[in-house]
Structure formats: C-alpha cells, structure tokens
Design an enzyme around this catalytic site. Structure first.
Site, PDB file in Angstrom:
ATOM      1  N   PRO A  10       0.787  -1.233   0.000  1.00  0.00           N
ATOM      2  CG  PRO A  10      -0.136  -1.111   2.127  1.00  0.00           C
ATOM      3  CD  PRO A  10       0.526  -2.065   1.172  1.00  0.00           C
ATOM      4  CG  ASN A  11      -0.375   4.395   1.105  1.00  0.00           C
ATOM      5  OD1 ASN A  11      -1.314   4.855   0.460  1.00  0.00           O
ATOM      6  ND2 ASN A  11      -0.513   3.958   2.341  1.00  0.00           N
ATOM      7  NE  ARG A  18       2.154  14.181  -0.006  1.00  0.00           N
ATOM      8  CZ  ARG A  18       1.751  13.558   1.119  1.00  0.00           C
ATOM      9  NH1 ARG A  18       0.973  12.511   1.070  1.00  0.00           N
ATOM     10  NH2 ARG A  18       2.126  13.998   2.300  1.00  0.00           N
ATOM     11  CE1 TYR A  23       8.924   5.268   2.772  1.00  0.00           C
ATOM     12  CE2 TYR A  23       7.490   7.192   2.623  1.00  0.00           C
ATOM     13  CZ  TYR A  23       7.879   6.033   3.261  1.00  0.00           C
ATOM     14  OH  TYR A  23       7.218   5.623   4.393  1.00  0.00           O
ATOM     15  CG  ASN A  72       8.370  -1.926   0.604  1.00  0.00           C
ATOM     16  OD1 ASN A  72       7.711  -1.994   1.644  1.00  0.00           O
ATOM     17  ND2 ASN A  72       9.067  -0.851   0.276  1.00  0.00           N
ATOM     18  CB  ALA A  75       1.357   0.361   6.513  1.00  0.00           C
ATOM     19  CG  HIS A  78       4.811  -2.020  10.266  1.00  0.00           C
ATOM     20  ND1 HIS A  78       6.098  -2.477  10.366  1.00  0.00           N
ATOM     21  CD2 HIS A  78       4.843  -0.998   9.369  1.00  0.00           C
ATOM     22  CE1 HIS A  78       6.877  -1.755   9.558  1.00  0.00           C
ATOM     23  NE2 HIS A  78       6.129  -0.860   8.941  1.00  0.00           N
ATOM     24  CG  ASP A  85      -1.059 -17.096   8.537  1.00  0.00           C
ATOM     25  OD1 ASP A  85      -0.052 -17.332   9.233  1.00  0.00           O
ATOM     26  OD2 ASP A  85      -2.192 -16.906   9.015  1.00  0.00           O
ATOM     27  CD  GLU A  96      10.401  -7.444   6.363  1.00  0.00           C
ATOM     28  OE1 GLU A  96      10.785  -8.489   6.934  1.00  0.00           O
ATOM     29  OE2 GLU A  96       9.851  -6.507   6.970  1.00  0.00           O
ATOM     30  CG  HIS A  98      10.787  -2.282   5.134  1.00  0.00           C
ATOM     31  ND1 HIS A  98       9.446  -2.148   4.826  1.00  0.00           N
ATOM     32  CD2 HIS A  98      10.912  -3.436   5.812  1.00  0.00           C
ATOM     33  CE1 HIS A  98       8.797  -3.188   5.320  1.00  0.00           C
ATOM     34  NE2 HIS A  98       9.661  -3.980   5.917  1.00  0.00           N
ATOM     35  CB  ILE A  99      12.331   2.615   0.565  1.00  0.00           C
ATOM     36  CG1 ILE A  99      11.796   1.779  -0.601  1.00  0.00           C
ATOM     37  CG2 ILE A  99      13.095   3.842   0.072  1.00  0.00           C
ATOM     38  CD1 ILE A  99      10.630   2.426  -1.341  1.00  0.00           C
ATOM     39  CB  SER A 100      12.311   4.581   5.217  1.00  0.00           C
ATOM     40  OG  SER A 100      11.281   3.761   5.765  1.00  0.00           O
ATOM     41  NE  ARG A 105       9.686   6.412   8.601  1.00  0.00           N
ATOM     42  CZ  ARG A 105       8.831   6.232   7.590  1.00  0.00           C
ATOM     43  NH1 ARG A 105       9.052   5.276   6.698  1.00  0.00           N
ATOM     44  NH2 ARG A 105       7.761   6.991   7.465  1.00  0.00           N
ATOM     45  NE  ARG A 109       6.602   4.609   9.876  1.00  0.00           N
ATOM     46  CZ  ARG A 109       5.525   4.719   9.084  1.00  0.00           C
ATOM     47  NH1 ARG A 109       5.176   3.723   8.291  1.00  0.00           N
ATOM     48  NH2 ARG A 109       4.812   5.826   9.077  1.00  0.00           N
TER      49      ARG A 109
HETATM   50  O1  CA2 Z   1      10.293   2.116   4.072  1.00  0.00           O
HETATM   51  C1  CA2 Z   1       9.488   1.409   3.450  1.00  0.00           C
HETATM   52  O2  CA2 Z   1       9.714   0.914   2.357  1.00  0.00           O
HETATM   53  C2  CA2 Z   1       8.086   1.175   4.058  1.00  0.00           C
HETATM   54  O3  CA2 Z   1       7.696  -0.152   3.743  1.00  0.00           O
HETATM   55  C3  CA2 Z   1       7.166   2.174   3.392  1.00  0.00           C
HETATM   56  C4  CA2 Z   1       5.741   2.156   3.963  1.00  0.00           C
HETATM   57  C5  CA2 Z   1       5.770   2.252   5.480  1.00  0.00           C
HETATM   58  O4  CA2 Z   1       4.461   2.111   5.988  1.00  0.00           O
HETATM   59  C6  CA2 Z   1       6.665   1.207   6.105  1.00  0.00           C
HETATM   60  O5  CA2 Z   1       6.680   1.401   7.501  1.00  0.00           O
HETATM   61  C7  CA2 Z   1       8.081   1.323   5.568  1.00  0.00           C
HETATM   62  C8  CA2 Z   1       4.922   3.339   3.429  1.00  0.00           C
HETATM   63  C9  CA2 Z   1       4.934   3.495   1.954  1.00  0.00           C
HETATM   64  C10 CA2 Z   1       4.370   4.833   1.623  1.00  0.00           C
HETATM   65  O6  CA2 Z   1       5.053   5.308   0.499  1.00  0.00           O
HETATM   66  C11 CA2 Z   1       4.860   6.606   0.150  1.00  0.00           C
HETATM   67  C12 CA2 Z   1       5.690   7.091  -0.824  1.00  0.00           C
HETATM   68  C13 CA2 Z   1       5.581   8.392  -1.222  1.00  0.00           C
HETATM   69  C14 CA2 Z   1       4.616   9.211  -0.690  1.00  0.00           C
HETATM   70  C15 CA2 Z   1       3.768   8.721   0.306  1.00  0.00           C
HETATM   71  C16 CA2 Z   1       3.895   7.404   0.713  1.00  0.00           C
END
Ligand code: CA2
Length: 140
Positions: A10-11, A18, A23, A72, A75, A78, A85, A96, A98-100, A105, A109
């Site tokens: 998601p997202n 953004r 990211y 990836n 959210a 978490h 499963d 797995e 994660h970009i950040s 954080r 997370r």
């Molecule tokens: O760091 C990551 O890759 C995450 O999986 C990114 C998720 C976050 O919920 C995880 O804790 C860590 C969120 C992705 C949202 O990505 C966006 C990118 C640009 C603008 C808004 C959201």
C-alpha cells in the site's frame, strides 16, 4: 531464465510523488526499468496493490513457480498476519525490503509480522535494496 517478482504494497504507488525526503524522488516504474537493464538475465515482474487480499492472491498465484519474491509490504508489514501466513504457505523464497530505515522511525514500524517467514530483510538502503535483494535471490 529465473523469474523474480517485485511486489509492492500500500501507498508505494505514490513513490516519487510525495515525501522525497523519506522515499526518494524516483517513481517505481522508472526504477523498475533500471532493474530490468541491470538484470537482463532475469525475467522480472512488478506488481503493486493497495489491497491486502490482492497481495495474498498474487502470492498464492505465483508462489509455487516463481524463483523469488522481493516484497515491500508497506504498512501491512506491521499489521498483517494474513500476509505472513501467505508467505509461509508458498514455496517461493521471499526477501523483505524497506526503502526507509524503519528502526529509525516510529516504534510501530519496528515490528514486522513477515520477517520470521522471509529469507532475509534489507532495510534503509533506499531503492537499492530491491537490487540487492534480487542479487541475493540469484545466489540461491
Ligand atoms: O520504508 C518502506 O519501504 C516502508 O515499507 C514504506 C511504507 C511504510 O508504511 C513502512 O513502515 C516502511 C509506506 C509506503 C508509503 O510510500 C509513500 C511514498 C511516497 C509518498 C507517500 C507514501
């Protein structure tokens, strides 16, 4: 030819649009073209969904013949026991990503429901993490 699927949750469709301070400023579609050029010996697929069930369906559909998943889960990492499963229920190894750096954080997370059923994790290295994960899967 090995078949590796990159699955974004998601997202992550908002990448590059953004929050570039967290990211980066590249869209995933642009980065995917870089990955395809970097790994010409691999059949790479890319799937993104904002829906938990769609992610589960994708894992079930491809998880018995693909050589690897780079996941990836956003959210859902978490929150989702269902995703854990699904990963445990298929044969394909999952890395797995994660970009950040989720550990630098918010504390919500810091826990991953999927970590224990994944082969490994790459966290906090930006989009490069996807390339590192593919390299690791090719070593399998
Ligand atoms: O760091 C990551 O890759 C995450 O999986 C990114 C998720 C976050 O919920 C995880 O804790 C860590 C969120 C992705 C949202 O990505 C966006 C990118 C640009 C603008 C808004 C959201």
């Amino acid at each position: 030819m090995k078949e590796i699927h990159i699955i974004n949750g998601p997202n992550l469709n908002l990448l590059g649009r953004r929050q570039p301070e967290i990211y980066g400023s590249q869209t995933f579609e642009a980065y995917f073209a870089t990955l395809q050029a970097a790994f010409p010996q691999v059949r790479l697929h890319y799937f993104q969904s904002n829906h938990e069930g769609a992610l589960l369906d994708y894992i079930h559909e491809h998880g018995f013949r693909a050589d690897g998943f780079v996941l990836n889960a956003g959210a859902y990492t978490h929150t989702s026991i269902a995703l854990a499963d699904a990963i445990a229920g298929v044969k394909t190894p999952v890395i797995e990503v994660h970009i950040s750096n989720v550990y630098a954080r918010e504390s919500f997370r810091h826990h991953s429901f999927i970590a224990a059923v994944c082969k490994g994790a790459i966290v906090g290295l930006g989009l490069r993490g996807y390339a590192l994960a593919i390299t690791a899967l090719l070593d399998e």
